[in-house]
Write a protein that holds these residues in place. Structure first.
Motif, mmCIF file in Angstrom:
data_model
loop_
_atom_site.group_PDB
_atom_site.id
_atom_site.type_symbol
_atom_site.label_atom_id
_atom_site.label_comp_id
_atom_site.label_asym_id
_atom_site.label_seq_id
_atom_site.Cartn_x
_atom_site.Cartn_y
_atom_site.Cartn_z
ATOM 1 N N ASP A 49 -8.044 16.465 -16.051
ATOM 2 C CA ASP A 49 -9.853 15.475 -15.658
ATOM 3 C C ASP A 49 -9.957 13.705 -14.911
ATOM 4 O O ASP A 49 -10.285 13.213 -14.533
ATOM 5 C CB ASP A 49 -10.913 15.778 -16.511
ATOM 6 N N TYR A 50 -8.813 13.162 -16.054
ATOM 7 C CA TYR A 50 -8.530 12.079 -16.117
ATOM 8 C C TYR A 50 -7.870 11.687 -15.077
ATOM 9 O O TYR A 50 -8.183 10.518 -13.986
ATOM 10 C CB TYR A 50 -8.078 11.073 -17.043
ATOM 11 N N SER A 53 -10.973 12.297 -12.068
ATOM 12 C CA SER A 53 -11.163 10.523 -11.799
ATOM 13 C C SER A 53 -10.230 9.725 -11.353
ATOM 14 O O SER A 53 -11.430 8.770 -10.066
ATOM 15 C CB SER A 53 -11.721 10.859 -12.935
ATOM 16 N N LEU A 54 -9.614 9.710 -10.667
ATOM 17 C CA LEU A 54 -8.878 7.827 -10.566
ATOM 18 C C LEU A 54 -7.790 8.605 -8.717
ATOM 19 O O LEU A 54 -7.817 8.000 -8.193
ATOM 20 C CB LEU A 54 -7.389 7.921 -11.046
ATOM 21 N N ARG A 55 -8.156 9.712 -8.257
ATOM 22 C CA ARG A 55 -8.466 9.719 -7.034
ATOM 23 C C ARG A 55 -8.992 9.041 -5.834
ATOM 24 O O ARG A 55 -8.674 8.774 -5.045
ATOM 25 C CB ARG A 55 -8.124 11.585 -6.524
ATOM 26 N N ALA A 56 -10.859 8.840 -6.163
ATOM 27 C CA ALA A 56 -11.443 8.190 -5.284
ATOM 28 C C ALA A 56 -11.128 8.655 -4.385
ATOM 29 O O ALA A 56 -10.661 7.805 -2.996
ATOM 30 C CB ALA A 56 -11.124 7.159 -5.134
ATOM 31 N N GLY A 57 -11.538 9.772 -4.102
ATOM 32 C CA GLY A 57 -11.376 10.642 -2.435
ATOM 33 C C GLY A 57 -9.726 10.574 -1.259
ATOM 34 O O GLY A 57 -9.530 11.029 -0.225
ATOM 35 N N ALA A 62 -3.630 5.760 -6.740
ATOM 36 C CA ALA A 62 -2.130 5.205 -7.873
ATOM 37 C C ALA A 62 -1.695 4.409 -8.850
ATOM 38 O O ALA A 62 -2.530 4.685 -9.585
ATOM 39 C CB ALA A 62 -2.775 3.341 -7.126
ATOM 40 N N ALA A 63 -0.528 4.326 -8.307
ATOM 41 C CA ALA A 63 0.309 4.531 -10.008
ATOM 42 C C ALA A 63 -0.556 3.180 -10.693
ATOM 43 O O ALA A 63 -0.422 3.184 -11.934
ATOM 44 C CB ALA A 63 2.147 4.050 -9.216
ATOM 45 N N ASP A 64 -1.021 2.055 -10.054
ATOM 46 C CA ASP A 64 -1.578 1.284 -10.738
ATOM 47 C C ASP A 64 -2.661 1.313 -11.415
ATOM 48 O O ASP A 64 -3.370 0.148 -11.949
ATOM 49 C CB ASP A 64 -1.308 -0.065 -10.222
ATOM 50 N N SER A 65 -3.232 2.316 -10.433
ATOM 51 C CA SER A 65 -4.865 3.030 -11.291
ATOM 52 C C SER A 65 -4.864 3.274 -12.295
ATOM 53 O O SER A 65 -6.097 3.422 -13.086
ATOM 54 C CB SER A 65 -5.364 3.899 -11.153
ATOM 55 N N ILE A 66 -4.135 3.791 -13.529
ATOM 56 C CA ILE A 66 -4.073 4.336 -14.989
ATOM 57 C C ILE A 66 -3.841 3.531 -15.734
ATOM 58 O O ILE A 66 -3.336 2.154 -15.574
ATOM 59 C CB ILE A 66 -2.746 5.337 -15.157
ATOM 60 N N SER A 67 -4.659 3.474 -16.567
ATOM 61 C CA SER A 67 -5.205 2.846 -17.903
ATOM 62 C C SER A 67 -4.826 3.052 -19.534
ATOM 63 O O SER A 67 -5.226 4.214 -19.604
ATOM 64 C CB SER A 67 -5.871 2.127 -17.835
ATOM 65 N N PRO A 68 -3.362 2.713 -20.678
ATOM 66 C CA PRO A 68 -3.800 3.303 -21.713
ATOM 67 C C PRO A 68 -4.950 3.233 -22.418
ATOM 68 O O PRO A 68 -5.161 4.563 -22.511
ATOM 69 C CB PRO A 68 -2.931 2.062 -21.990
ATOM 70 N N PHE A 69 -6.091 2.150 -21.953
ATOM 71 C CA PHE A 69 -7.121 2.550 -22.334
ATOM 72 C C PHE A 69 -8.068 3.696 -22.383
ATOM 73 O O PHE A 69 -8.721 4.157 -22.361
ATOM 74 C CB PHE A 69 -8.345 1.007 -22.558
ATOM 75 N N GLY A 70 -8.047 4.001 -20.955
ATOM 76 C CA GLY A 70 -8.788 5.333 -20.547
ATOM 77 C C GLY A 70 -7.743 6.895 -20.677
ATOM 78 O O GLY A 70 -8.470 7.959 -20.398
ATOM 79 N N MET A 71 -6.859 6.655 -21.485
ATOM 80 C CA MET A 71 -5.920 7.396 -21.636
ATOM 81 C C MET A 71 -6.001 8.281 -23.303
ATOM 82 O O MET A 71 -5.260 8.703 -23.994
ATOM 83 C CB MET A 71 -4.242 7.583 -21.059
ATOM 84 N N LEU A 161 1.705 10.151 -8.512
ATOM 85 C CA LEU A 161 0.825 9.072 -8.909
ATOM 86 C C LEU A 161 2.475 8.556 -7.193
ATOM 87 O O LEU A 161 3.259 8.400 -7.097
ATOM 88 C CB LEU A 161 1.243 8.599 -9.778
ATOM 89 N N ARG A 162 1.031 7.648 -6.679
ATOM 90 C CA ARG A 162 1.539 7.232 -5.709
ATOM 91 C C ARG A 162 1.691 5.410 -5.469
ATOM 92 O O ARG A 162 1.032 4.726 -6.035
ATOM 93 C CB ARG A 162 0.862 7.578 -4.569
ATOM 94 N N ASP A 163 2.680 4.963 -4.998
ATOM 95 C CA ASP A 163 2.655 3.524 -4.441
ATOM 96 C C ASP A 163 2.029 3.096 -3.602
ATOM 97 O O ASP A 163 0.871 4.087 -2.964
ATOM 98 C CB ASP A 163 3.852 3.011 -4.336
ATOM 99 N N ALA A 164 1.691 1.510 -2.844
ATOM 100 C CA ALA A 164 0.915 1.294 -2.281
ATOM 101 C C ALA A 164 1.558 1.713 -1.386
ATOM 102 O O ALA A 164 -0.035 2.208 0.515
ATOM 103 C CB ALA A 164 1.028 -0.481 -1.967
ATOM 104 N N ASP A 165 2.274 2.404 -0.253
ATOM 105 C CA ASP A 165 2.280 3.185 0.439
ATOM 106 C C ASP A 165 2.509 4.725 1.094
ATOM 107 O O ASP A 165 2.370 5.040 2.102
ATOM 108 C CB ASP A 165 4.013 3.169 0.850
#
Length: 197
Positions: A49-50, A53-57, A62-71, A161-165
């Motif tokens: 589910d987490y 929620s980070l896919r945002a369409g 993005a790999a940099d969207s995950i957060s230890p606080f969110g997990m 998870l994806r990078d900026a490219d």
């Protein structure tokens, strides 16, 4: 390993079942793009589910969207893997403390190819990650290892998870062990047909 990746790409479950059976193990479930109801493990359900929620369409977060606080609900069971060699191997960026405790070793900084000396399950995992990179899909597995392994089963979620490219460069994972059991004698060596690099 290429044979396993081809079987995964073609959804040839029969070949995967044969591979596990030859090593005294059993693949109980392999589910692409699972929902959070795929199993009754709260950490895995939470991470699915987490991740969603980070896919945002986008197709992948993005790999940099995950957060230890969110997990927080899954901390200790989280594994982060950076892909190398075009997805044929990966380096453990983070190996959760509870996973390490059950496995008996902290794999942080080491490669997937080093799991149990590169045995049958290491080859299978490498083929899984390579295929998940190509398919750009999440994956849930549940397998029962051979009798010489001291846990009855392992459940795993692999979330790309994806990078900026847009390339799949990392996986957010969770490994949950089943009950402990006393290990038995080791099984025979793997079939060379499946161990080709």
């Amino acid at each position: 390993m290429e044979t396993l990746a081809e079987a995964l790409l073609a959804d040839r479950r029969d070949l995967l079942d044969d591979y596990f059976a030859e090593h005294g193990a059993r693949l109980d479930a392999l589910v692409w793009s699972p929902s959070s109801t795929v199993c009754d493990c709260p950490q895995i359900s939470f991470l699915i589910d987490y991740w969603q929620s980070l896919r945002a369409g986008a197709d992948l977060p993005a790999a940099d969207s995950i957060s230890p606080f969110g997990m927080k609900p899954a901390l200790g069971h989280i594994v982060l893997i950076d892909m190398v060699d075009d997805g044929w191997d990966g380096v453990f960026r983070l190996y959760g403390t509870k996973v390490a405790e059950t496995y008996g070793s902290d794999m942080t900084g080491r490669r997937i190819s080093e799991i149990d000396g590169g045995n049958y399950v290491s080859l299978f995992f490498r083929a899984l990650y390579r295929t998940a990179c190509l398919r750009r899909q999440s994956l849930y597995t549940h397998h029962f290892p051979p009798p010489h392994i001291a846990v009855e089963s392992w459940q795993r979620i692999m979330l790309p998870l994806r990078d900026a490219d847009g390339r799949v460069t990392r996986f957010l994972c969770s490994n949950i062990a089943g009950p402990w059991r006393p290990p038995h004698a080791r099984m025979k060596a793997p079939d060379p047909a499946f161990t080709r690099a």
